[in-house]
Design an enzyme around this catalytic site. Structure first.
Site, short mmCIF file in Angstrom:
data_model
loop_
_atom_site.label_atom_id
_atom_site.label_comp_id
_atom_site.label_asym_id
_atom_site.label_seq_id
_atom_site.Cartn_x
_atom_site.Cartn_y
_atom_site.Cartn_z
N CYS A 92 -5.91 -9.54 3.31
CA CYS A 92 -7.22 -8.88 3.68
C CYS A 92 -8.36 -9.82 4.11
O CYS A 92 -8.96 -9.83 5.24
CB CYS A 92 -7.78 -8.28 2.67
SG CYS A 92 -6.45 -6.82 2.23
N ASP B 1 10.01 3.42 6.44
CA ASP B 1 10.05 2.06 6.71
C ASP B 1 11.11 1.69 7.79
O ASP B 1 12.14 2.27 7.76
CB ASP B 1 9.90 1.35 5.57
CG ASP B 1 9.28 -0.12 5.65
OD1 ASP B 1 8.17 -0.25 5.00
OD2 ASP B 1 9.70 -0.77 6.50
N VAL C 113 0.76 -1.12 -0.19
CA VAL C 113 0.07 -0.02 0.00
C VAL C 113 0.69 1.18 -0.13
O VAL C 113 0.68 2.09 -0.75
CB VAL C 113 -0.91 -0.06 1.15
CG1 VAL C 113 -1.81 1.48 1.43
CG2 VAL C 113 -2.11 -1.05 1.19
N THR D 220 -1.90 -4.29 9.48
CA THR D 220 -2.76 -4.71 10.68
C THR D 220 -3.13 -5.97 10.53
O THR D 220 -4.46 -6.51 10.30
CB THR D 220 -4.11 -3.66 10.53
OG1 THR D 220 -4.69 -3.78 9.05
CG2 THR D 220 -3.84 -2.34 10.95
N ARG E 173 1.37 -14.29 1.99
CA ARG E 173 0.73 -14.02 3.41
C ARG E 173 -0.57 -14.71 3.70
O ARG E 173 -1.50 -14.78 2.86
CB ARG E 173 0.57 -12.42 3.61
CG ARG E 173 1.84 -11.74 3.68
CD ARG E 173 1.89 -10.01 3.82
NE ARG E 173 1.27 -9.78 2.56
CZ ARG E 173 0.87 -8.47 2.66
NH1 ARG E 173 1.11 -7.70 3.62
NH2 ARG E 173 0.44 -8.06 1.37
N1 LIG Z 1 -1.79 -5.37 0.62
C1 LIG Z 1 -3.08 -5.22 0.06
O1 LIG Z 1 -3.66 -5.67 -1.03
C2 LIG Z 1 -4.01 -4.23 0.80
C3 LIG Z 1 -5.11 -3.70 0.43
C4 LIG Z 1 -5.80 -2.69 0.80
C5 LIG Z 1 -5.52 -2.46 2.34
N2 LIG Z 1 -4.52 -2.92 2.90
C6 LIG Z 1 -4.07 -2.69 4.09
O2 LIG Z 1 -3.23 -1.55 4.14
C7 LIG Z 1 -2.24 -2.00 5.35
C8 LIG Z 1 -0.73 -2.20 4.97
O3 LIG Z 1 -0.68 -3.25 4.00
P1 LIG Z 1 0.67 -3.89 3.17
O4 LIG Z 1 -0.11 -4.78 2.08
O5 LIG Z 1 1.02 -2.54 2.39
O6 LIG Z 1 1.55 -4.35 4.04
P2 LIG Z 1 3.16 -4.69 3.94
O7 LIG Z 1 3.29 -5.69 4.69
O8 LIG Z 1 3.12 -5.04 2.44
O9 LIG Z 1 3.84 -3.34 3.98
C9 LIG Z 1 3.83 -2.91 5.44
C10 LIG Z 1 5.34 -2.31 5.56
O10 LIG Z 1 5.26 -1.48 6.68
C11 LIG Z 1 6.46 -1.61 7.33
N3 LIG Z 1 6.25 -1.45 8.87
C12 LIG Z 1 5.67 -2.02 9.57
N4 LIG Z 1 5.78 -1.28 10.77
C13 LIG Z 1 6.10 0.10 10.68
C14 LIG Z 1 6.38 1.03 11.45
N5 LIG Z 1 6.09 1.19 12.79
N6 LIG Z 1 6.60 2.35 10.74
C15 LIG Z 1 7.25 2.05 9.28
N7 LIG Z 1 6.93 0.87 8.45
C16 LIG Z 1 6.44 0.09 9.39
C17 LIG Z 1 6.84 -3.06 7.05
O11 LIG Z 1 8.35 -3.14 7.13
C18 LIG Z 1 6.35 -3.11 5.51
O12 LIG Z 1 7.56 -2.63 4.64
C19 LIG Z 1 -2.84 -3.07 6.14
O13 LIG Z 1 -3.71 -2.43 7.10
C20 LIG Z 1 -3.63 -3.90 5.06
O14 LIG Z 1 -4.68 -4.60 5.53
C21 LIG Z 1 -3.62 -3.80 2.16
#
Ligand SMILES: NC(=O)c1ccc[n+]([C@@H]2O[C@H](COP(=O)([O-])OP(=O)(O)OC[C@H]3O[C@@H](n4cnc5c(N)ncnc54)[C@H](O)[C@@H]3O)[C@@H](O)[C@H]2O)c1
Length: 402
Positions: free
Chosen positions: A258, A30, A12, A84, A326
């Protein structure tokens, strides 16, 4: 130029960084040093996020990644895009959001607009994020707060940041207006809702709708088999109705960040407020138990016992054409097979390593079970990998199907 900091550079956060980078000065924060180093070299680690775009933004000085919280200090806008997940007992885990709030609270030096894109239950922005940031801030900066839940679907090309409608709402009308201005730079269809809680709940409901319908079709697959009816033909037949029906396909279970996760956020907040979430809980159970059903079917076809049989699980990514593992259903299927004494290896054309194991060659097994079929894994090669092939995808004609 407006300075935007994006906390979390995963699916995201990086996606939004590159869209925002066309108009804003973007800092991608990050905690993962390896990811940050690669991003600063112009190498994207996310499928669908082009390294060429990243390199172009770095060249224009519109993007840089950092692990140093001090680099977000004078941001005008901060977007939270951190994981999350669920805890070990499958409850909402807001520890990553808490840590993002700490970074924001400790480092921002002027009032900013803080937007949460991470998925969480209604009330997270108002009752968790705002108080946490205020708790970690040494001065009262009067930040503004808004939510705009992310709807990105990794690997999808027909819908992206620009043409996917985006929900948003602020805690104040000023926050709402600034959020609209921000996203209108790179999203064509903005949908304002009356409160952050509506936006948060809508996001959870969207994914719960999918989870429940997938559970329903998974149950229907079991009913169809018991009745000796082809589930795929039946679904196609039902889908000829031009209204009131939406097609879902059976599978070995749900995966990804998700669908297996978000409904549990909704169920948890529902139950905390005295509302039953029986449907959501049951759907979760049906989807999680599909692994057992699949292994039962395979065992029955193969003489009852799987002890000592070599089983090749084909496709451990949670969906086709991505390398994302995941919450993949492969985990439950493989664990179930091993519990029953099978000797299990897996093959995935896009995943080299997973759970400390390497992808095995697509050959020489007693049994192959297809969980995910990537476009470049040919049907011919799958069918040649063992004398008995069980398909949970509905894509491999010639195999035994669900
Ligand atoms: N991936 C999807 O398709 C998708 C779609 C819609 C919503 N979401 C939501 O978006 C959010 C993020 O998901 P994602 O898929 O991007 O996750 P991800 O795991 O791909 O990326 C998250 C990133 O955040 C970093 N991180 C963790 N804790 C941190 C912190 N305290 N400070 C800075 N960086 C930190 C991690 O190192 C990682 O690189 C989640 O709530 C998810 O449910 C994801």
């Amino acid at each position: 130029m407006t300075k935007v900091s994006i906390i979390g550079q995963g699916y995201v956060g990086l996606t939004i960084s590159l869209f925002a980078g066309d108009k804003f000065d973007v800092t991608g924060f990050d905690l993962n040093h390896k990811i940050v180093d690669q991003l600063n070299l112009g190498n994207s680690h996310i499928e669908g996020v082009a390294s060429s775009k990243l390199k172009a933004l770095i060249k224009k000085n519109h993007y840089r990644a950092t692990t140093n919280g001090a680099d977000i200090a004078n941001s005008d806008i901060v977007v939270i895009a951190v994981p999350t997940p669920l805890t070990a007992d499958r409850k909402p885990d807001l520890s990553f959001i808490e840590s993002a709030c700490k970074t924001i609270g400790e480092h921002l030096t002027k009032p900013a607009l803080i937007i949460n894109e991470s998925t969480s239950y209604p009330g997270t922005l108002r009752k968790f994020i705002k108080p946490a940031i205020e708790r970690y801030s040494s001065a009262a900066l009067n930040h503004m707060y808004a939510i705009s839940p992310e709807r990105v679907d990794p690997g999808r090309t027909d819908f992206n940041q620009r043409n996917t409608p985006r929900l948003f709402a602020g805690l104040t009308s000023e926050a709402t207006n600034l959020t609209r201005d921000f996203y209108s730079e790179f999203c064509d269809h903005l949908v304002e809702v009356s409160s952050p809680e509506v936006a948060e709940a809508a996001k959870l409901f969207e994914n719960t709708f999918r989870q429940v319908n997938i559970a329903l079709v998974n149950e229907f697959a079991q009913i169809s088999h018991a009745l000796g009816i082809d589930v795929y033909e039946t679904i196609e037949a039902a889908a000829t109705k031009p209204y009131g029906f939406m097609k879902f396909s059976p599978s070995a279970g749900v995966g990804g960040h998700c669908i297996p996760v978000d409904p549990s956020y909704l169920a948890a907040i529902a139950e905390e407020n005295g509302a039953p979430a029986t449907f959501i809980r049951r759907a979760n159970q049906v989807n999680r138990e599909m692994s057992k059903y699949v292994v039962d079917r395979v065992a029955t076809d193969c003489g009852g016992s799987l002890v000592g049989k070599s089983v090749l699980v084909v496709g451990v990514a949670y969906k086709p054409n991505v390398a994302d593992t995941r919450e993949t259903a492969a985990e439950l299927v493989i664990d179930e097979l091993r519990e029953r004494g099978a000797v299990v290896q897996w093959h995935d054309d896009l995943v080299d390593q997973w759970r400390g194991e390497k992808s095995a060659p697509l050959s020489d097994a007693d049994i192959s079970i297809i969980l995910t079929k990537h476009d470049n894994t040919t049907i011919k090669s799958i069918l040649a990998s063992s004398p008995y092939v069980f398909d949970t995808t509905g894509k491999v004609y010639g195999a035994t199907s669900l």
